[in-house]
Write a protein that holds these residues in place. Structure first.
Motif, short mmCIF file in Angstrom:
data_model
loop_
_atom_site.label_atom_id
_atom_site.label_comp_id
_atom_site.label_asym_id
_atom_site.label_seq_id
_atom_site.Cartn_x
_atom_site.Cartn_y
_atom_site.Cartn_z
N VAL A 110 0.68 -1.06 0.16
CA VAL A 110 -0.11 -0.21 0.11
C VAL A 110 0.35 1.32 0.05
O VAL A 110 1.25 1.78 1.03
CB VAL A 110 -0.92 -0.04 1.89
N SER A 113 -1.57 5.36 -2.41
CA SER A 113 -2.60 5.99 -1.86
C SER A 113 -3.06 7.45 -1.09
O SER A 113 -2.27 7.70 -0.03
CB SER A 113 -4.14 5.04 -1.69
N TYR A 115 -5.07 8.20 0.67
CA TYR A 115 -6.17 7.35 1.99
C TYR A 115 -5.67 6.89 3.20
O TYR A 115 -6.03 6.33 3.98
CB TYR A 115 -7.23 7.28 1.38
N GLU A 178 -12.64 5.93 0.27
CA GLU A 178 -11.16 6.41 -0.93
C GLU A 178 -10.96 5.12 -0.46
O GLU A 178 -9.91 4.50 -1.24
CB GLU A 178 -11.39 7.45 -0.75
N ASN A 181 -11.83 0.97 -0.47
CA ASN A 181 -11.51 0.99 -1.78
C ASN A 181 -10.51 0.44 -2.85
O ASN A 181 -10.47 -0.12 -3.10
CB ASN A 181 -12.28 2.34 -2.79
N TYR A 182 -9.43 1.59 -2.51
CA TYR A 182 -7.84 0.96 -2.66
C TYR A 182 -7.91 0.38 -2.10
O TYR A 182 -7.17 -1.33 -2.96
CB TYR A 182 -6.99 2.32 -2.82
#
Length: 350
Positions: A110, A113, A115, A178, A181-182
Motif C-alpha cells: 500500500v 494511495s 488515503y 476511498e 476502495n483502494y
C-alpha cells in the motif's frame, strides 16, 4: 429466558473462537532469522533517505497498544518528522493475533494511495529474541517508519470536540471509503476501522492506519480469521458466523459496518450501540450487535446521513451497502465533501 440461554450458549461457543492462534512459521520468518544481529532495513517502500534507525531521534510518545509503542521521531539528516511504530516481542512469548511480519508485507503493497498512512521503511532486530519465540515464527522487534500525521487520530479529535457536525463527518466518510476502495481492490481487508486508526494531518486529510490485524483475501474463506480486530466495531457475521454468516461471506463488507459505527459515534458523541450505563464487555457487545433492535437515529440527523448509516449497519451482510455504492451516496456527494478545509479547521483549532 430462552433468549438468555441462546445468548449464553453462543457466547461460550464463540469464546472458544476468540483464543489467540499461535503465529505460523513462514518463509519470511525463516529469512529474518538468518539476518545479522544488527537492526536492519528489510523493506523501504518510500524511504526518503531513511537507511538506519540511528538517524532517528525520539521526540515524544504518541501512543501505546497492540504490543508496541508509537513515537514521534526526527530524522537528523533530512530534518523531517515521522511516526515510529515499534512492535516488541517480549521474552514471555506473548503472541499476536497473526505473524507481525504480515503487517510489513501489507505495508509494502500500500504505497500509492493518499488515503492510507504511508510507510517509509521497516526495520527489524532479533538480537533479544529467545529460541522459544524463534520456534513460533517470531523473528524479532519490528520498527515501522510511518508518515507523521500532525492532527492525531479521530479518537483524539472526538476527545476534544465530543461530537462532529455532518459537514465534517461527510469528509471523513468519503476519505475512509476511498481508502477502503483502494485496499479492497488489492484484496486487503482492514478489519479494525475505528477512531484511533483514522489519522488526520495538518492539511485536514484523513488516512487509514494500523494493519496489525488486516487480512489478504486469497480465495478460500477462513472462519477463524473473523475474530481479529476490536469487538466494539465488529460486524454481526464476525461475531456470530452461524447466525449472520452462511457460505461465501464477503469479508470486505465487515469494514463497511465498522465505518457506519464510527460515523454514528461522531454525530452522537459516544459509542452508539450500547447505553452509557452498560459495560462494553464481549457479551454486552455481542448481544447489542447481533440481537439489538433497529437503530434509532438522532432527530437532528439529516435524511442523507441516516440513509448512509443504515446502509452501513445492515445486520445481514448480503444487504449491506458496498464501498462502491456508498461512494455514490448523496451523503458523500455533498459539496462540502470535496474539500478538506472543514476537517483542517477542526484540527487546527484543537
Amino acid at each position: 429466558m430462552i433468549m438468555t440461554l441462546v445468548i449464553r450458549e453462543r457466547r461460550h461457543r464463540q469464546a472458544l473462537r476468540l483464543s489467540l492462534p499461535k503465529p505460523q512459521i513462514t518463509s519470511s520468518s525463516h529469512n529474518f532469522l538468518n539476518q545479522t544481529q544488527r537492526p536492519s532495513l528489510i523493506t523501504s517502500p518510500s524511504s526518503h533517505g531513511i537507511r538506519s534507525l540511528l538517524d532517528l531521534e525520539k521526540v515524544a510518545v504518541l501512543g501505546h497498544g497492540n504490543g508496541g509503542i508509537v513515537y514521534k521521531v526526527h530524522h537528523k539528516k533530512n530534518n523531517s518528522f515521522y511516526a515510529l511504530k515499534v512492535l516488541n516481542f517480549d521474552r514471555n512469548g506473548i503472541g499476536f493475533r497473526q505473524p507481525p511480519t504480515l503487517e510489513a508485507e501489507i505495508l509494502k503493497r500500500v504505497v500509492d494511495s493518499p488515503y492510507i498512512v504511508r510507510c517509509h521503511a521497516v526495520f527489524y532486530d532479533h538480537a533479544n529474541v529467545t529460541p522459544t519465540l524463534q520456534t513460533k515464527g517470531v523473528s524479532g522487534d519490528l520498527s515501522f517508519v510511518m508518515e507523521y500525521m500532525e492532527g492525531g487520530s479521530l479518537h483524539d479529535i472526538l476527545q476534544q470536540h465530543r461530537r462532529l457536525p455532518e459537514e465534517v463527518i461527510c469528509v471523513l466518510a468519503k476519505s475512509v471509503l476511498e481508502g477502503l476502495n483502494y485496499l479492497h481492490g488489492m484484496n486487503i481487508v482492514h478489519r479494525d476501522i475505528k477512531p484511533s486508526n483514522l489519522l488526520v494531518n495538518e492539511k485536514g486529510e484523513v488516512k487509514i492506519a494500523d494493519f496489525g490485524v488486516s487480512h489478504v483475501v486469497e480465495g478460500r474463506f477462513e472462519a477463524n480469521d473473523m475474530n481479529a480486530g476490536t469487538c466494539a466495531y465488529m460486524s454481526p457475521e464476525r461475531f456470530d458466523l452461524e447466525r449472520w454468516g452462511g457460505e461465501n461471506v464477503d469479508e470486505f463488507v465487515g469494514d463497511v459496518w465498522s465505518l457506519g459505527v464510527v460515523m454514528l459515534e461522531c454525530l452522537l458523541g459516544h459509542f452508539p450501540l450500547i447505553g452509557p450505563q452498560q459495560r462494553p464487555d464481549w457479551a454486552t457487545l455481542m448481544c447489542a450487535i447481533c440481537f439489538g433492535e433497529r437503530l434509532e437515529m438522532p432527530e437532528k440527523a439529516s435524511e442523507e446521513f441516516q440513509s448512509f448509516v443504515r446502509r452501513c449497519l445492515e445486520k445481514d451482510w448480503r444487504k449491506r451497502g458496498t464501498v462502491l455504492e456508498l461512494l455514490k451516496h448523496p451523503f458523500v456527494k455533498r459539496n462540502s465533501c470535496c474539500s478538506n478545509k472543514v476537517m483542517r479547521d477542526y484540527v487546527l483549532c484543537r
